[in-house]
Write a protein that holds these residues in place. Structure first.
Motif, PDB file in Angstrom:
ATOM      1  N   TYR A 222       0.802  -1.217   0.000  1.00  9.61           N
ATOM      2  CA  TYR A 222       0.000   0.000   0.000  1.00  9.61           C
ATOM      3  C   TYR A 222       0.842   1.279   0.000  1.00  9.61           C
ATOM      4  O   TYR A 222       0.382   2.332  -0.429  1.00  9.61           O
ATOM      5  N   ALA A 249       0.967  -1.683   7.592  1.00 11.93           N
ATOM      6  CA  ALA A 249       0.023  -2.692   7.106  1.00 11.93           C
ATOM      7  C   ALA A 249       0.700  -3.880   6.441  1.00 11.93           C
ATOM      8  O   ALA A 249       0.074  -4.936   6.279  1.00 11.93           O
ATOM      9  N   VAL A 250       1.967  -3.739   6.035  1.00 20.14           N
ATOM     10  CA  VAL A 250       2.624  -4.814   5.282  1.00 20.14           C
ATOM     11  C   VAL A 250       3.910  -5.306   5.942  1.00 20.14           C
ATOM     12  O   VAL A 250       4.694  -6.021   5.316  1.00 20.14           O
ATOM     13  N   ARG A 348      -3.531  -5.377  10.831  1.00 22.09           N
ATOM     14  CA  ARG A 348      -4.675  -5.842  10.048  1.00 22.09           C
ATOM     15  C   ARG A 348      -5.804  -4.812  10.018  1.00 22.09           C
ATOM     16  O   ARG A 348      -6.398  -4.584   8.953  1.00 22.09           O
ATOM     17  N   GLU A 351      -4.801  -2.347   7.442  1.00 22.37           N
ATOM     18  CA  GLU A 351      -4.951  -2.894   6.089  1.00 22.37           C
ATOM     19  C   GLU A 351      -6.420  -2.955   5.698  1.00 22.37           C
ATOM     20  O   GLU A 351      -6.791  -2.617   4.552  1.00 22.37           O
ATOM     21  N   ARG A 382      -1.363 -10.977   2.485  1.00 24.89           N
ATOM     22  CA  ARG A 382      -2.172 -10.100   1.632  1.00 24.89           C
ATOM     23  C   ARG A 382      -3.281 -10.943   0.988  1.00 24.89           C
ATOM     24  O   ARG A 382      -3.271 -11.223  -0.200  1.00 24.89           O
TER      25      ARG A 382
END
Length: 398
Positions: A222, A249-250, A348, A351, A382
């Protein structure tokens, strides 16, 4: 799942507790929230290494632990839950289909294809790589697939794979970011499996005028190509996110090989050892830390630090006990990992906020939208899939 209600609930949770997830423990010796949550900080620092490893690998288990030590965060696990999408049966492929596709990637392709509706309209595979997903859908649904990819070598592999399998697949070698590539979207169902950052966002940004029949998007990375701050897609978005927040988020290595995780641990410890040395010499401050070339790690900790000192214009004393500073780096990494567990508990929900923002953006642009999981986290973190079909047209549905 009511997408807008869920989006607003998660947004409220993130805004209420942003003091816990915005500060990066890498840059701040002791995050400010430790003063507000002293018992939580103490409990984290008391965790043994085995517990840290277990919680890093199992966010759900850490969520249970966290809610016991901070009851105000009991809603985090619920906020992170996303239902699985219904699956369909696909005819088996010829065994040769799997040739040259890594096992994990092959499983992701199969899961994506099984959890999207059957395609009746022509398909556009966006940022196609070697065209494996498009080829699988062409064979499963008997539709024509156009696979758009920028890399000529990957395009050649896709052409070869289509010819060998007999799939109705046409390969276009083009940059998805170019305006001309948008012409391929019209009247198609668009598939995007892990198209990074702006490459998947551009589909949503232009959905109102591009004329696609449907989108099947599994977002990834993202933070890549984003504006600063992030520009949301739906009218109710109030959360301000910079690239650093988007990276939260990643930040997972659940699918990385063991040697990659060990290398990443060393890299972080060495960086933190250098930061500790610099703070001792120049005073503690939150300074930016630019990426470090991979080759700088090859000659050991001392050479690594000397290269960094030269780049950062840090004057080193004549005598430095390098083993001591490396040891401090590893100790600091142990502390950072414990504090990062709290930050990562919001990974999470962050995300999901981003994915729901995409989904609501498509909804506001005239699509009926679903969001759900297409595989388990162990296959890929993902694992969220956005299914969007243009209102008044059922050609993209099973």
């Amino acid at each position: 799942m009511n997408l807008r209600r869920r989006f607003l609930e998660i947004q409220s949770l993130l805004m209420e507790h942003e003091a816990l997830w915005r500060p990066s423990p890498f840059h701040i010796t002791r995050p400010p929230w430790c003063a507000q949550w002293p018992q939580l900080a103490t409990a984290l620092e008391s965790l043994d290494d085995e517990a840290v490893e277990r919680f890093a690998a199992d966010p759900g288990a850490f969520g249970v632990w966290l809610s016991a030590h901070a009851p105000a965060l009991a809603d985090l696990n619920a906020a992170a839950c996303v239902p699985g999408l219904p699956a369909r049966d696909l005819a088996a492929c010829d065994a040769r289909f799997d040739d040259g596709i890594p096992g994990r990637k092959r499983a992701q392709i199969e899961a994506f294809a099984r959890h999207m509706p059957a395609c009746a309209s022509p398909v556009l595979e966006w940022c196609a790589g070697k065209g494996h997903l498009g080829r699988r859908v062409a064979l499963a649904d008997g539709v024509r697939v156009t696979s758009l990819e920028i890399d000529p070598t990957l395009c050649a592999d896709a052409v070869h794979g289509a010819a060998r399998s007999g799939a109705n697949q046409h390969v276009v070698c083009a940059d998805a970011r170019d305006e001309g590539s948008r012409a391929h979207v019209r009247d198609h169902s668009v598939l995007a499996l892990h198209a990074c950052g702006e490459l998947h966002r551009s589909l949503v940004r232009n959905a109102e005028r591009d004329g696609a029949q449907a989108y099947r998007i599994a977002p990834c990375c993202y933070h890549l190509g984003t504006d600063d701050p992030y520009r949301p897609f739906n009218r109710d978005a109030r959360l301000m996110l910079d690239p650093s927040s988007l990276r939260v988020a990643v930040t997972e290595v659940v699918t990385a090989p063991r040697h990659d995780r060990q290398r990443l641990a060393r890299d972080q410890a060495w960086k933190l050892g250098f930061v500790a040395l610099r703070n001792a010499l120049e005073g503690e401050a939150q300074r930016p830390f630019r990426p470090v070339p991979a080759t700088w790690y090859a000659e050991g900790f001392e050479a690594f630090c000397r290269r960094l000192a030269a780049r950062e214009k840090l004057s080193l004393p004549r005598h430095v006990s390098w083993p001591d500073w490396e040891s401090k780096g590893w100790a600091r990494r142990a502390q950072v990992r414990r504090f990062e567990l709290v930050r990562h508990a919001f990974r999470r929900p962050l995300e999901l906020w981003l994915v729901l923002d995409l989904a609501l953006g498509l909804e506001e642009r005239g699509f009926a939208v679903q969001v759900g999981r297409f595989c388990e986290r162990s296959l890929t973190p993902r694992n969220l899939l956005v299914l969007a079909d243009r209102h008044g047209d059922d050609r993209g549905r099973a």
